[in-house]
Design a protein around this motif. Structure first.
Motif, PDB file in Angstrom:
ATOM      1  N   GLY A   1      42.741 -41.535 154.196  1.00 35.69           N
ATOM      2  CA  GLY A   1      41.628 -40.591 154.160  1.00 35.69           C
ATOM      3  C   GLY A   1      41.826 -39.548 153.076  1.00 35.69           C
ATOM      4  O   GLY A   1      42.689 -39.677 152.209  1.00 35.69           O
ATOM      5  N   THR A   2      41.008 -38.506 153.132  1.00 37.57           N
ATOM      6  CA  THR A   2      41.050 -37.448 152.120  1.00 37.57           C
ATOM      7  C   THR A   2      41.872 -36.257 152.622  1.00 37.57           C
ATOM      8  O   THR A   2      41.674 -35.787 153.739  1.00 37.57           O
ATOM      9  CB  THR A   2      39.618 -36.992 151.768  1.00 37.57           C
ATOM     10  N   HIS A   3      42.788 -35.812 151.775  1.00 38.84           N
ATOM     11  CA  HIS A   3      43.656 -34.670 152.084  1.00 38.84           C
ATOM     12  C   HIS A   3      43.213 -33.494 151.201  1.00 38.84           C
ATOM     13  O   HIS A   3      43.067 -33.660 149.986  1.00 38.84           O
ATOM     14  CB  HIS A   3      45.115 -35.031 151.817  1.00 38.84           C
ATOM     15  N   ARG A   4      43.043 -32.314 151.803  1.00 46.86           N
ATOM     16  CA  ARG A   4      42.473 -31.150 151.094  1.00 46.86           C
ATOM     17  C   ARG A   4      43.520 -30.041 150.972  1.00 46.86           C
ATOM     18  O   ARG A   4      44.149 -29.657 151.950  1.00 46.86           O
ATOM     19  CB  ARG A   4      41.257 -30.651 151.882  1.00 46.86           C
ATOM     20  N   LEU A   5      43.667 -29.542 149.757  1.00 48.53           N
ATOM     21  CA  LEU A   5      44.628 -28.463 149.482  1.00 48.53           C
ATOM     22  C   LEU A   5      43.887 -27.191 149.080  1.00 48.53           C
ATOM     23  O   LEU A   5      42.983 -27.228 148.231  1.00 48.53           O
ATOM     24  CB  LEU A   5      45.563 -28.881 148.338  1.00 48.53           C
ATOM     25  N   VAL A   6      44.270 -26.055 149.683  1.00 48.55           N
ATOM     26  CA  VAL A   6      43.724 -24.748 149.303  1.00 48.55           C
ATOM     27  C   VAL A   6      44.898 -23.871 148.886  1.00 48.55           C
ATOM     28  O   VAL A   6      45.832 -23.673 149.662  1.00 48.55           O
ATOM     29  CB  VAL A   6      42.967 -24.079 150.483  1.00 48.55           C
ATOM     30  N   ARG A   7      44.860 -23.354 147.659  1.00 51.29           N
ATOM     31  CA  ARG A   7      45.967 -22.520 147.168  1.00 51.29           C
ATOM     32  C   ARG A   7      45.510 -21.693 145.962  1.00 51.29           C
ATOM     33  O   ARG A   7      44.423 -21.910 145.420  1.00 51.29           O
ATOM     34  CB  ARG A   7      47.148 -23.400 146.743  1.00 51.29           C
ATOM     35  N   ILE A   8      46.361 -20.755 145.547  1.00 49.54           N
ATOM     36  CA  ILE A   8      46.150 -20.069 144.273  1.00 49.54           C
ATOM     37  C   ILE A   8      46.549 -21.064 143.184  1.00 49.54           C
ATOM     38  O   ILE A   8      47.682 -21.551 143.167  1.00 49.54           O
ATOM     39  CB  ILE A   8      47.014 -18.784 144.162  1.00 49.54           C
ATOM     40  N   SER A   9      45.625 -21.368 142.309  1.00 52.41           N
ATOM     41  CA  SER A   9      45.904 -22.399 141.308  1.00 52.41           C
ATOM     42  C   SER A   9      46.952 -21.940 140.298  1.00 52.41           C
ATOM     43  O   SER A   9      46.801 -20.888 139.672  1.00 52.41           O
ATOM     44  CB  SER A   9      44.622 -22.760 140.548  1.00 52.41           C
ATOM     45  N   PRO A  10      48.028 -22.729 140.100  1.00 53.63           N
ATOM     46  CA  PRO A  10      49.017 -22.381 139.071  1.00 53.63           C
ATOM     47  C   PRO A  10      48.479 -22.656 137.657  1.00 53.63           C
ATOM     48  O   PRO A  10      49.111 -22.294 136.672  1.00 53.63           O
ATOM     49  CB  PRO A  10      50.199 -23.308 139.383  1.00 53.63           C
ATOM     50  N   PHE A  11      47.279 -23.270 137.584  1.00 51.55           N
ATOM     51  CA  PHE A  11      46.704 -23.604 136.271  1.00 51.55           C
ATOM     52  C   PHE A  11      45.557 -22.668 135.890  1.00 51.55           C
ATOM     53  O   PHE A  11      44.921 -22.847 134.868  1.00 51.55           O
ATOM     54  CB  PHE A  11      46.198 -25.064 136.289  1.00 51.55           C
TER      55      PHE A  11
END
Length: 372
Positions: A196-206
């Motif tokens: 299935g689909t895995h979702r990540l939420v974070r402060i982007s290092p990019f």
């Protein structure tokens, strides 16, 4: 569990363990171990290295499983004695040690019980895992690489061998996709709920402005094909392309065009392999991956037909299944089972067992509910 008499709980756990032993059929397991040990002792075993690897892997798995069940049984017997000792001597330290062991046994017997739920047609197979970056640009490519590491670390913790067939690197960072196998009995049955689909939420290092970014990656789990599977692929239904393998940042890994990409024209399924030096080996591996994908497609179509005949709605796990939140708070939560962990770092380092066990139980409930 407060208020429950330990002796009562030990009896309950012993009953559960007896049920587990009946399902696993320990006598049949011992007989199979004996037969495999004879095969391993044969002087010509390694004339066919692939078959030898399967035999030794199967033997190691069965021995480990038998030792695990017998070890839990011994610990449960010893635990009753430990509680009696603590009561006789009024020893708080011994009682605390017994309580800790009871908690540990509760967890270990629960894990053994989950193993008995793996009774699907392909559950005993090795697993072929594909990871693809989805929405989220460079963050999604980085996320796909984090998931690849997470599953490889999970397998490493278990002592399972893995082989990465193909990695397609993204331009800036991370990967577009990767395909690998986990070579362990029951790897497919254990991991299929991760599909299935895995979702990540974070402060982007990019992101030089340090903004929060949501990114997605898809995980696809299919069983590895075996010789008994009948998947016919006509040569005129595939297109084979050869190309030069590449590493991170576009650097060439091989100096020859040995990587192979196969497109199955009727379904538009594309598979590739670049881990071997030989084009022939890469083609053979890519064909095995294509067969696995087609086998899973056929299985899903058959399951959908059965669901229609029963008037049931088709169960699909190919949707968003889990959130990994690193900012503004830290949590990993499975959307199907409600299982949560407050330490995403540990989960991303391969500490997945709690999630995997709860989703196996969840899937079994869904399947028995649909069949009812």
């Amino acid at each position: 569990m407060a208020g429950i008499d330990p002796a009562e709980e030990i009896n309950e756990l012993a009953g559960t363990l007896r049920s587990i032993q009946d399902v696993l059929d320990l006598d049949a397991m011992r007989k199979q171990i004996e037969e495999l040990e004879q095969q391993v002792a044969a002087p010509d075993l390694w004339d066919d290295p692939e078959q030898a690897q399967k035999v030794t892997s199967r033997l190691s798995h069965l021995q480990g499983e038998l030792n695990r069940v017998e070890g839990v049984s011994r610990r449960l017997d010893d635990l009753g004695v430990l509680y009696e000792l603590a009561a006789e001597e009024g020893d708080a330290d011994t009682r605390a040690e017994a309580d800790k062991e009871l908690e540990s046994l509760r967890s270990d017997i629960g894990a053994l019980e989950v193993r008995t739920l793996l009774s699907g047609e392909y559950d005993a197979r090795e697993a072929l895992v594909s990871i693809n970056a989805q929405a989220g640009g460079v963050d999604a490519a980085d996320w796909a690489e984090m998931l690849l590491r997470m599953y490889l670390r999970w397998a490493e913790r278990k002592g399972y061998s893995t082989e990465v067939y193909d990695t397609s690197y993204a331009e800036e960072a991370g990967i577009k996709s990767a395909t690998f196998t986990i070579k362990a009995p029951y790897a497919y049955g254990t991991l299929r709920g991760e599909h299935g689909t895995h979702r990540l939420v974070r402060i982007s290092p990019f992101d030089n402005q340090g903004r929060r970014q949501t990114s997605f990656a898809g995980v696809d789990i299919v069983p590895v094909v075996e010789q008994t599977d009948h998947i016919d692929i006509n040569e005129d239904e595939i297109r084979v392309d050869v190309y030069r393998s590449s590493g991170p940042g576009g650097q060439g890994v091989n100096t020859t065009d040995s990587a192979v990409r196969i497109t199955h024209l009727p379904t538009n399924i594309v598979v590739s392999c670049q881990n071997e030096r030989s084009q022939l080996q890469n083609r053979a591996t890519a064909m095995a991956v294509l067969q696995a994908k087609l086998l899973e497609r056929k299985r899903q179509e058959e399951a959908e037909k059965m669901s229609e005949l029963r008037g049931a709605t088709t169960t699909s796990w190919g949707t968003q299944i889990r959130n990994y939140v690193l900012h503004p708070y830290q949590i990993v939560k499975d959307l199907r089972t409600g299982t949560e962990a407050g330490n995403p770092t540990a989960v991303l380092d391969g500490d997945l067992d709690e999630f995997i066990e709860s989703e196996i139980r969840w899937m079994r409930r869904q399947e028995t509910g649909a069949a009812g």
